[in-house]
Design a protein around this motif. Structure first.
Motif, PDB file in Angstrom:
ATOM      1  N   CYS A  34       0.926  -1.242   0.067  1.00  0.00           N
ATOM      2  CA  CYS A  34      -0.024  -0.218  -0.100  1.00  0.00           C
ATOM      3  C   CYS A  34       0.912   0.982   0.054  1.00  0.00           C
ATOM      4  O   CYS A  34       0.303   2.499   0.904  1.00  0.00           O
ATOM      5  CB  CYS A  34      -0.639   0.183   1.208  1.00  0.00           C
ATOM      6  N   GLY A  35       2.424   1.226   0.149  1.00  0.00           N
ATOM      7  CA  GLY A  35       3.192   1.898   0.528  1.00  0.00           C
ATOM      8  C   GLY A  35       2.713   2.987   1.336  1.00  0.00           C
ATOM      9  O   GLY A  35       3.300   4.366   1.190  1.00  0.00           O
ATOM     10  N   SER A  36       2.609   1.813   2.592  1.00  0.00           N
ATOM     11  CA  SER A  36       2.420   2.786   3.753  1.00  0.00           C
ATOM     12  C   SER A  36       3.386   2.997   5.212  1.00  0.00           C
ATOM     13  O   SER A  36       4.138   1.399   5.214  1.00  0.00           O
ATOM     14  CB  SER A  36       1.003   2.171   4.445  1.00  0.00           C
ATOM     15  N   THR A  37       3.955   3.615   5.911  1.00  0.00           N
ATOM     16  CA  THR A  37       4.210   3.009   6.588  1.00  0.00           C
ATOM     17  C   THR A  37       4.072   3.121   8.110  1.00  0.00           C
ATOM     18  O   THR A  37       2.821   3.752   8.867  1.00  0.00           O
ATOM     19  CB  THR A  37       5.996   3.465   6.855  1.00  0.00           C
ATOM     20  N   CYS A  51      -4.410   2.321   5.159  1.00  0.00           N
ATOM     21  CA  CYS A  51      -3.839   1.969   4.101  1.00  0.00           C
ATOM     22  C   CYS A  51      -4.756   2.463   3.388  1.00  0.00           C
ATOM     23  O   CYS A  51      -6.166   1.591   3.891  1.00  0.00           O
ATOM     24  CB  CYS A  51      -3.571   0.196   3.841  1.00  0.00           C
ATOM     25  N   LYS A  52      -4.663   2.207   1.471  1.00  0.00           N
ATOM     26  CA  LYS A  52      -6.113   2.893   1.443  1.00  0.00           C
ATOM     27  C   LYS A  52      -6.062   2.044   0.315  1.00  0.00           C
ATOM     28  O   LYS A  52      -5.621   1.382  -0.537  1.00  0.00           O
ATOM     29  CB  LYS A  52      -6.117   3.835  -0.106  1.00  0.00           C
ATOM     30  N   VAL A  53      -7.092   0.495  -0.369  1.00  0.00           N
ATOM     31  CA  VAL A  53      -7.996   0.088  -0.414  1.00  0.00           C
ATOM     32  C   VAL A  53      -9.001   0.105  -1.220  1.00  0.00           C
ATOM     33  O   VAL A  53     -10.106   0.390  -0.755  1.00  0.00           O
ATOM     34  CB  VAL A  53      -8.176  -1.395  -0.005  1.00  0.00           C
ATOM     35  N   LEU A  60      -3.940  -0.803   9.851  1.00  0.00           N
ATOM     36  CA  LEU A  60      -3.447  -2.223   9.737  1.00  0.00           C
ATOM     37  C   LEU A  60      -2.509  -2.160  11.264  1.00  0.00           C
ATOM     38  O   LEU A  60      -1.577  -0.732  11.983  1.00  0.00           O
ATOM     39  CB  LEU A  60      -2.096  -2.008   8.648  1.00  0.00           C
ATOM     40  N   LEU A  61      -2.378  -2.931  12.394  1.00  0.00           N
ATOM     41  CA  LEU A  61      -1.996  -2.898  13.601  1.00  0.00           C
ATOM     42  C   LEU A  61      -1.218  -4.110  13.719  1.00  0.00           C
ATOM     43  O   LEU A  61      -1.634  -5.289  13.441  1.00  0.00           O
ATOM     44  CB  LEU A  61      -3.421  -2.580  14.399  1.00  0.00           C
TER      45      LEU A  61
END
Length: 188
Positions: A34-37, A51-53, A60-61
């Protein structure tokens, strides 16, 4: 529809690649896709990513409370965001499945998994979804705790990676609420 995916594991470098951290490995891979951190979130006793879906927001945890106290983190986040247990997907290692096997279920007991036991205690219900990533059973005579807290063989790690990739492929459908469809596909 799933709005929160919790990966179970233990914090710390010594646990990063262990069998018991299969859930952490899953959400790490999803965040990367997702390109998330992840950022530390003391309010939720863990690391949190968004996260964008498709057009949906997915949380997310990774609880930082160690496996046996995962419920503290999950319970705090559900309460804060006013999420229902059936919007929760917990991803965890599963002794009863061979490495590489991935299954989705709703409800059920904890089957001796202390992370699930604590989540059930804090959330007050077992009515949430679980994505179970097979790690297999230890050889005869080996202690289960030692087995889950050790690194898998190269072959087992490859099979776990394949199971994670399979599970990741179903995330868009889970977020879209197509849970029965996913269950029919993934569990056969």
């Amino acid at each position: 529809m799933i709005k929160l995916i919790v990966g179970l594991g233990n914090p710390g470098r010594q646990y990063e690649k262990t069998r018991h951290n299969a859930g952490f490995l899953f959400v790490d891979a999803l965040a990367q896709d997702c390109g998330s951190t992840f950022t530390q979130s003391p309010r939720f006793f863990g690391d949190l990513a968004e996260c964008k879906v498709g057009s949906a927001k997915l949380l997310l945890l990774k609880p930082a409370t160690f496996m046996n106290r995962s419920g503290q983190s999950v319970g705090a986040l559900l309460k804060y965001y006013k999420l229902q247990p059936d919007q929760l997907l917990v991803v965890h290692d599963e002794l009863d499945f061979n490495p590489g096997v991935v299954k989705l279920k709703k409800d059920g007991g904890h089957a001796g998994h202390n992370g699930l036991r604590d989540i059930i205690a804090h959330v007050g219900t077992k009515d949430f979804y679980r994505l179970r990533l097979g790690i297999g059973r230890p050889p005869a005579g080996k202690v289960v705790a030692d087995f889950v807290l050790s690194s898998p063989s190269r072959q087992e790690a490859d099979l776990l990676d394949a199971a994670i990739k399979t599970g990741l492929g179903f995330v868009p459908q889970l977020v879209a609420g197509e849970i029965d469809t996913v269950m029919n596909k993934i569990n056969t």
